[in-house]
Design a protein around this motif. Structure first.
Motif, PDB file in Angstrom:
ATOM      1  N   GLU A   1       0.965  -1.194   0.114  1.00  0.00           N
ATOM      2  CA  GLU A   1      -0.112   0.144   0.112  1.00  0.00           C
ATOM      3  C   GLU A   1       0.825   1.298   0.026  1.00  0.00           C
ATOM      4  O   GLU A   1       2.189   1.243   0.369  1.00  0.00           O
ATOM      5  CB  GLU A   1      -0.893  -0.051   1.275  1.00  0.00           C
ATOM      6  CG  GLU A   1      -1.926  -1.229   1.530  1.00  0.00           C
ATOM      7  CD  GLU A   1      -2.954  -1.531   0.411  1.00  0.00           C
ATOM      8  OE1 GLU A   1      -3.059  -0.431  -0.612  1.00  0.00           O
ATOM      9  OE2 GLU A   1      -3.658  -2.340   0.199  1.00  0.00           O
ATOM     10  N   ALA A   2       0.254   2.270  -0.433  1.00  0.00           N
ATOM     11  CA  ALA A   2       0.973   3.775  -0.451  1.00  0.00           C
ATOM     12  C   ALA A   2       1.597   4.022   0.795  1.00  0.00           C
ATOM     13  O   ALA A   2       2.445   4.859   0.919  1.00  0.00           O
ATOM     14  CB  ALA A   2      -0.174   4.717  -1.105  1.00  0.00           C
ATOM     15  N   ASP A   3       0.861   3.619   1.933  1.00  0.00           N
ATOM     16  CA  ASP A   3       1.443   4.329   3.077  1.00  0.00           C
ATOM     17  C   ASP A   3       2.605   3.327   3.762  1.00  0.00           C
ATOM     18  O   ASP A   3       2.715   3.500   4.923  1.00  0.00           O
ATOM     19  CB  ASP A   3       0.162   4.206   4.054  1.00  0.00           C
ATOM     20  CG  ASP A   3      -0.403   2.940   4.323  1.00  0.00           C
ATOM     21  OD1 ASP A   3      -0.239   2.023   3.908  1.00  0.00           O
ATOM     22  OD2 ASP A   3      -1.589   3.062   5.282  1.00  0.00           O
ATOM     23  N   GLY A   4       2.935   2.365   2.998  1.00  0.00           N
ATOM     24  CA  GLY A   4       3.972   1.274   3.699  1.00  0.00           C
ATOM     25  C   GLY A   4       3.308  -0.147   4.005  1.00  0.00           C
ATOM     26  O   GLY A   4       4.068  -0.852   4.380  1.00  0.00           O
ATOM     27  N   ARG A   5       2.039   0.042   4.382  1.00  0.00           N
ATOM     28  CA  ARG A   5       1.511  -1.314   4.896  1.00  0.00           C
ATOM     29  C   ARG A   5       1.264  -2.274   3.833  1.00  0.00           C
ATOM     30  O   ARG A   5       1.562  -1.969   2.824  1.00  0.00           O
ATOM     31  CB  ARG A   5       0.176  -0.929   5.637  1.00  0.00           C
ATOM     32  CG  ARG A   5       0.462  -0.231   6.939  1.00  0.00           C
ATOM     33  CD  ARG A   5      -0.864   0.299   7.709  1.00  0.00           C
ATOM     34  NE  ARG A   5      -1.795   0.794   6.867  1.00  0.00           N
ATOM     35  CZ  ARG A   5      -3.114   1.246   6.831  1.00  0.00           C
ATOM     36  NH1 ARG A   5      -3.629   0.630   8.364  1.00  0.00           N
ATOM     37  NH2 ARG A   5      -3.738   1.732   6.281  1.00  0.00           N
ATOM     38  N   TYR A   6       0.903  -3.434   4.083  1.00  0.00           N
ATOM     39  CA  TYR A   6       0.718  -4.440   3.344  1.00  0.00           C
ATOM     40  C   TYR A   6      -0.711  -4.980   3.630  1.00  0.00           C
ATOM     41  O   TYR A   6      -1.279  -5.206   4.617  1.00  0.00           O
ATOM     42  CB  TYR A   6       1.659  -5.717   3.615  1.00  0.00           C
ATOM     43  CG  TYR A   6       3.182  -5.285   3.018  1.00  0.00           C
ATOM     44  CD1 TYR A   6       3.242  -5.503   1.612  1.00  0.00           C
ATOM     45  CD2 TYR A   6       4.123  -5.159   4.078  1.00  0.00           C
ATOM     46  CE1 TYR A   6       4.803  -5.164   1.379  1.00  0.00           C
ATOM     47  CE2 TYR A   6       5.400  -4.609   3.784  1.00  0.00           C
ATOM     48  CZ  TYR A   6       5.606  -4.583   2.411  1.00  0.00           C
ATOM     49  OH  TYR A   6       7.038  -4.282   2.107  1.00  0.00           O
ATOM     50  N   THR A   7      -1.313  -5.488   2.474  1.00  0.00           N
ATOM     51  CA  THR A   7      -2.671  -6.195   2.573  1.00  0.00           C
ATOM     52  C   THR A   7      -2.554  -7.622   1.999  1.00  0.00           C
ATOM     53  O   THR A   7      -1.936  -7.883   0.945  1.00  0.00           O
ATOM     54  CB  THR A   7      -3.842  -5.429   1.708  1.00  0.00           C
ATOM     55  OG1 THR A   7      -3.837  -4.065   2.211  1.00  0.00           O
ATOM     56  CG2 THR A   7      -5.066  -6.177   1.702  1.00  0.00           C
TER      57      THR A   7
END
Length: 395
Positions: free
Chosen positions: A48-54
């Motif tokens: 994700e753009a915020d550095g998190r993962y889905t």
């Protein structure tokens, strides 16, 4: 036509080396404590753009159904994208992923913390080449991770210790066993690691709530009957099982059911299975049969409505099951199809307790680290439940 002796047997075995992609049908497999060998050791994540993962799971990302995977016999899983040929922009049409990536490569690529079904583990990035290959086809940045020897804790429904030494001929669970089956696993087991030599590790890889998922063809036929008036076929892979069983004539090696024998497997019978033994009790070479504890129901979601030909969601099967298959009080909004299972210590003989006494069979005191199974293996229900299990996984 004379009646033929009917047996419940394994008719299909499936593994999913990379979670949520199409399964691989195999003729034989090794049961390990964490699941079938090579099953769900890899998983895709969306960056994700915020550095998190889905987590990329087929229920939310139906395009996963367009990826096929196969074992090449040389230590790799080979991934292909449906209908794709040579494409210079996307690179090679096939991706070869080592089933056991080199430790130094994983260390160099870095680690990612994964939370799946509320259960956490640290995984390792496989590498930029894999990430770029999947990203080009998915249309967004994807990361392929590998769980290695790390494991996710089982948060509920692990078989209680009392069941490991119970008689395989008992009918139903004792009050203690019934209650203990709902306790979070941290009260009686620790998350552990093991080696390939010991046959597996405690805990889960990227399978969701248990190492194995068992379904039956008899129940699938009931589902197909609900598709009337057209009688549309429903592919078993929509339910993403590991082990599929059916009743077939004992004299036949065919995986199709026959109507000229006494029925031993009805639709939804597996709802009340507490334990099964796999292997022919009459064969000396399989005297020590493999046992699975079936501890929880599998609640279904929109993933069973994915069209594997188009990678899009339909709205057919789930709706048909919602009518009368919401039978688990702990998961009252979801229909049930299939049972979660764990490998138990090996059993000598099996069958009813009376037959065990006559043969002098006893339970082994050594836990089964691994067990080989194959399509055609006989399955005997050695413990039945008086009531359905109740889902208790923490949310």
């Amino acid at each position: 036509m004379p009646e033929r002796d009917m047996k419940i047997k394994i008719t299909e075995l499936y593994i999913y080396p990379i979670k949520s992609l199409r399964p691989i049908s195999v003729r034989s497999a090794q049961l390990r404590r964490e699941g079938l060998r090579h099953d769900r050791r890899f998983m895709l994540l969306r960056a994700e753009a915020d550095g998190r993962y889905t987590n990329i799971q087929v229920s939310r990302f139906p395009e996963c159904a367009l990826f096929a995977q196969a074992l090449d016999g040389c230590g790799h899983v080979v991934v292909t994208y449906q209908g794709e040929e040579e494409n210079e922009e996307k690179g090679a049409p096939r991706l070869r992923v080592p089933l056991d990536p080199a430790a130094e490569d994983l260390q160099r690529n870095g680690a990612v913390d994964v939370l799946l079904f509320g259960s956490a583990a640290r995984a390792f990035r496989v590498g930029d080449e894999c990430d770029a290959w999947f990203s080009a086809r998915l249309g967004y940045r994807a990361v392929l991770v590998y769980i290695g020897d790390n494991r996710r804790p089982v948060l509920a429904h692990a078989p209680p210790s009392s069941s490991l030494s119970s008689s395989s001929g008992s009918k139903g669970l004792s009050l203690f066993s019934y209650a203990a089956s709902f306790l979070p696993s941290y009260l009686y087991q620790q998350q552990g690691r093991g080696t390939q030599e010991d046959g597996g590790e405690e805990g889960l890889a990227f399978n969701e709530a248990a190492p194995f998922l068992l379904t039956s063809r008899a129940s699938l036929r009931d589902v197909e009957g609900r598709m009337m008036p057209n009688g549309e076929a429903v592919d078993m892979i929509k339910f993403r099982p590991n082990i599929v069983v059916d009743q077939i004539p004992s004299s036949s090696s065919s995986s199709s059911s026959s109507s000229d024998g006494i029925e031993v497997l009805g639709a939804w019978d597996e709802d009340f299975w507490g334990e099964i033994a796999i292997g022919d009790p009459a064969a000396a070479a399989q005297r020590h049969r493999h046992r699975l504890a079936l501890t929880a129901n599998c609640a279904r979601c929109v993933s069973i409505d994915i069209d594997y030909a188009t990678g899009r969601r339909t709205d057919v099967v789930l709706k048909r099951l919602m009518r009368d298959r919401r039978v688990d009080a702990g998961s009252k909004w979801s229909p049930i199809f299939g049972r979660y299972a764990f490998l138990l210590p090996s059993s000598a003989g099996g069958g009813s307790s009376s037959s065990n006494e006559e043969q002098g069979d006893t339970l082994s005191t050594t836990a089964a680290a691994a067990a080989d199974v194959a399509v055609g293996d006989e399955v005997e229900v050695t413990k039945r439940l008086s009531e359905r299990d109740v889902w208790a996984w923490p949310t």
